[in-house]
Design a protein around this motif. Structure first.
Motif, PDB file in Angstrom:
ATOM      1  N   GLY A  59       0.808  -1.211   0.000  1.00  0.00           N
ATOM      2  CA  GLY A  59       0.000   0.000   0.000  1.00  0.00           C
ATOM      3  C   GLY A  59       0.843   1.263   0.000  1.00  0.00           C
ATOM      4  N   GLY A  60       1.970   1.242   0.701  1.00  0.00           N
ATOM      5  CA  GLY A  60       2.863   2.402   0.687  1.00  0.00           C
ATOM      6  C   GLY A  60       3.422   2.674  -0.698  1.00  0.00           C
ATOM      7  N   VAL A  61       3.792   1.615  -1.388  1.00  0.00           N
ATOM      8  CA  VAL A  61       4.294   1.780  -2.759  1.00  0.00           C
ATOM      9  C   VAL A  61       3.190   2.293  -3.671  1.00  0.00           C
ATOM     10  CG1 VAL A  61       5.215   0.523  -4.742  1.00  0.00           C
ATOM     11  CG2 VAL A  61       6.094   0.047  -2.461  1.00  0.00           C
ATOM     12  N   ILE A  62       1.990   1.772  -3.508  1.00  0.00           N
ATOM     13  CA  ILE A  62       0.866   2.221  -4.339  1.00  0.00           C
ATOM     14  C   ILE A  62       0.535   3.684  -4.064  1.00  0.00           C
ATOM     15  CG2 ILE A  62      -1.614   1.947  -4.719  1.00  0.00           C
ATOM     16  CD1 ILE A  62      -1.178  -1.074  -4.358  1.00  0.00           C
ATOM     17  N   GLY A  63       0.472   4.080  -2.796  1.00  0.00           N
ATOM     18  CA  GLY A  63       0.171   5.471  -2.460  1.00  0.00           C
ATOM     19  C   GLY A  63       1.219   6.436  -2.977  1.00  0.00           C
ATOM     20  N   ALA A  64       2.496   6.055  -2.850  1.00  0.00           N
ATOM     21  CA  ALA A  64       3.572   6.905  -3.364  1.00  0.00           C
ATOM     22  C   ALA A  64       3.515   7.004  -4.880  1.00  0.00           C
ATOM     23  CB  ALA A  64       4.922   6.356  -2.920  1.00  0.00           C
ATOM     24  N   ALA A  65       3.230   5.897  -5.547  1.00  0.00           N
ATOM     25  CA  ALA A  65       3.146   5.915  -7.008  1.00  0.00           C
ATOM     26  C   ALA A  65       1.968   6.747  -7.492  1.00  0.00           C
ATOM     27  CB  ALA A  65       3.046   4.480  -7.544  1.00  0.00           C
ATOM     28  N   VAL A  66       0.840   6.638  -6.816  1.00  0.00           N
ATOM     29  CA  VAL A  66      -0.329   7.442  -7.203  1.00  0.00           C
ATOM     30  C   VAL A  66      -0.010   8.921  -7.063  1.00  0.00           C
ATOM     31  CG1 VAL A  66      -2.667   8.088  -6.477  1.00  0.00           C
ATOM     32  CG2 VAL A  66      -2.075   5.693  -6.770  1.00  0.00           C
ATOM     33  N   TYR A  67       0.661   9.303  -5.989  1.00  0.00           N
ATOM     34  CA  TYR A  67       0.996  10.716  -5.822  1.00  0.00           C
ATOM     35  C   TYR A  67       2.027  11.163  -6.854  1.00  0.00           C
ATOM     36  CZ  TYR A  67       2.090  15.216  -3.952  1.00  0.00           C
ATOM     37  OH  TYR A  67       2.257  16.564  -3.837  1.00  0.00           O
ATOM     38  N   ASP A  68       3.093  10.388  -7.020  1.00  0.00           N
ATOM     39  CA  ASP A  68       4.150  10.800  -7.943  1.00  0.00           C
ATOM     40  C   ASP A  68       3.676  10.868  -9.389  1.00  0.00           C
ATOM     41  OD1 ASP A  68       6.151  11.329  -6.174  1.00  0.00           O
ATOM     42  OD2 ASP A  68       7.086   9.360  -6.333  1.00  0.00           O
ATOM     43  N   PHE A  69       2.951   9.851  -9.827  1.00  0.00           N
ATOM     44  CA  PHE A  69       2.566   9.791 -11.237  1.00  0.00           C
ATOM     45  C   PHE A  69       1.214  10.438 -11.527  1.00  0.00           C
ATOM     46  CE2 PHE A  69       5.321   5.952 -10.752  1.00  0.00           C
ATOM     47  CZ  PHE A  69       6.408   6.494 -11.412  1.00  0.00           C
ATOM     48  N   GLY A  70       0.389  10.628 -10.505  1.00  0.00           N
ATOM     49  CA  GLY A  70      -0.934  11.183 -10.738  1.00  0.00           C
ATOM     50  C   GLY A  70      -1.109  12.626 -10.317  1.00  0.00           C
ATOM     51  N   ILE A  71      -0.284  13.094  -9.356  1.00  0.00           N
ATOM     52  CA  ILE A  71      -0.469  14.450  -8.839  1.00  0.00           C
ATOM     53  C   ILE A  71       0.800  15.289  -8.987  1.00  0.00           C
ATOM     54  CG2 ILE A  71      -0.989  15.807  -6.769  1.00  0.00           C
ATOM     55  CD1 ILE A  71      -2.685  13.406  -5.824  1.00  0.00           C
ATOM     56  N   ARG A  72       1.916  14.768  -8.525  1.00  0.00           N
ATOM     57  CA  ARG A  72       3.151  15.570  -8.477  1.00  0.00           C
ATOM     58  C   ARG A  72       3.622  16.032  -9.848  1.00  0.00           C
ATOM     59  NH1 ARG A  72       7.638  16.545  -4.952  1.00  0.00           N
ATOM     60  NH2 ARG A  72       9.549  16.704  -6.149  1.00  0.00           N
ATOM     61  N   ARG A  73       3.472  15.216 -10.856  1.00  0.00           N
ATOM     62  CA  ARG A  73       3.961  15.623 -12.176  1.00  0.00           C
ATOM     63  C   ARG A  73       3.172  16.813 -12.719  1.00  0.00           C
ATOM     64  NH1 ARG A  73       2.061  12.050 -17.010  1.00  0.00           N
ATOM     65  NH2 ARG A  73      -0.092  11.722 -16.423  1.00  0.00           N
ATOM     66  N   PHE A  74       1.920  16.957 -12.318  1.00  0.00           N
ATOM     67  CA  PHE A  74       1.149  18.118 -12.744  1.00  0.00           C
ATOM     68  C   PHE A  74       1.494  19.359 -11.923  1.00  0.00           C
ATOM     69  CE2 PHE A  74      -1.592  14.508 -13.944  1.00  0.00           C
ATOM     70  CZ  PHE A  74      -1.532  14.700 -15.321  1.00  0.00           C
ATOM     71  N   LEU A  75       1.900  19.188 -10.681  1.00  0.00           N
ATOM     72  CA  LEU A  75       2.341  20.322  -9.877  1.00  0.00           C
ATOM     73  C   LEU A  75       3.645  20.885 -10.413  1.00  0.00           C
ATOM     74  CD1 LEU A  75       1.639  19.035  -6.266  1.00  0.00           C
ATOM     75  CD2 LEU A  75       0.335  20.722  -7.547  1.00  0.00           C
ATOM     76  N   ARG A  76       4.541  20.022 -10.833  1.00  0.00           N
ATOM     77  CA  ARG A  76       5.822  20.453 -11.344  1.00  0.00           C
ATOM     78  C   ARG A  76       5.665  21.205 -12.660  1.00  0.00           C
ATOM     79  NH1 ARG A  76       9.718  15.714 -11.876  1.00  0.00           N
ATOM     80  NH2 ARG A  76       8.121  14.961 -10.514  1.00  0.00           N
ATOM     81  N   ALA A  77       4.714  20.769 -13.501  1.00  0.00           N
ATOM     82  CA  ALA A  77       4.515  21.402 -14.795  1.00  0.00           C
ATOM     83  C   ALA A  77       3.946  22.813 -14.650  1.00  0.00           C
ATOM     84  CB  ALA A  77       3.574  20.559 -15.647  1.00  0.00           C
ATOM     85  N   SER A  78       3.160  23.037 -13.613  1.00  0.00           N
ATOM     86  CA  SER A  78       2.538  24.352 -13.454  1.00  0.00           C
ATOM     87  C   SER A  78       3.407  25.304 -12.642  1.00  0.00           C
ATOM     88  CB  SER A  78       1.181  24.205 -12.782  1.00  0.00           C
ATOM     89  OG  SER A  78       1.337  23.707 -11.467  1.00  0.00           O
ATOM     90  N   ALA A  79       4.433  24.796 -11.964  1.00  0.00           N
ATOM     91  CA  ALA A  79       5.271  25.676 -11.128  1.00  0.00           C
ATOM     92  C   ALA A  79       6.326  26.399 -11.918  1.00  0.00           C
ATOM     93  CB  ALA A  79       5.936  24.866 -10.022  1.00  0.00           C
TER      94      ALA A  79
END
Length: 109
Positions: free
Chosen positions: A89-109
């Motif tokens: 579950g930790g790996v899944i949660g980290a992957a969901v954040y990194d690939f689903g949320i963080r990459r969009f935050l980096r693009a807009s910053a």
């Protein structure tokens, strides 16, 4: 697995430098509230097993103390589920954040 995935996802969301961080050192309080909310949501039904040490440590202590119904030596061989599921579950949660949320935050910053 779901509880640990949510915990990691929220920890990454709270502490990410690309996200708007909480002010006045509120991150520990917010993470603590996330743990309490997950415990209140999943704790009654699933035993609050969002950390392998939280589940396996007490089971091991009951074996050493001599209890018969301890979850390890009583014939029920499902003790590994609350140990392995939070790791997955930790790996899944980290992957969901990194690939689903963080990459969009980096693009807009």
């Amino acid at each position: 697995m779901i509880g640990t995935a949510l915990l990691l996802l929220f920890i990454f969301a709270i502490t990410d430098e690309f996200n708007l961080p909480p002010g006045a050192n509120m991150a520990p309080l917010m993470i603590g509230l996330v743990v309490v909310a997950i415990g209140m949501s999943f704790g009654g039904m699933h035993g609050y097993a969002i950390n392998p040490a939280r589940d396996f440590g007490p089971r091991l202590f009951t074996v050493v103390a001599g209890f018969r119904n301890n979850g390890l030596t009583d014939g029920n061989r499902v003790w590994w589920v609350p140990v392995v599921a939070p790791l997955v579950g930790g790996v899944i949660g980290a992957a969901v954040y990194d690939f689903g949320i963080r990459r969009f935050l980096r693009a807009s910053a």
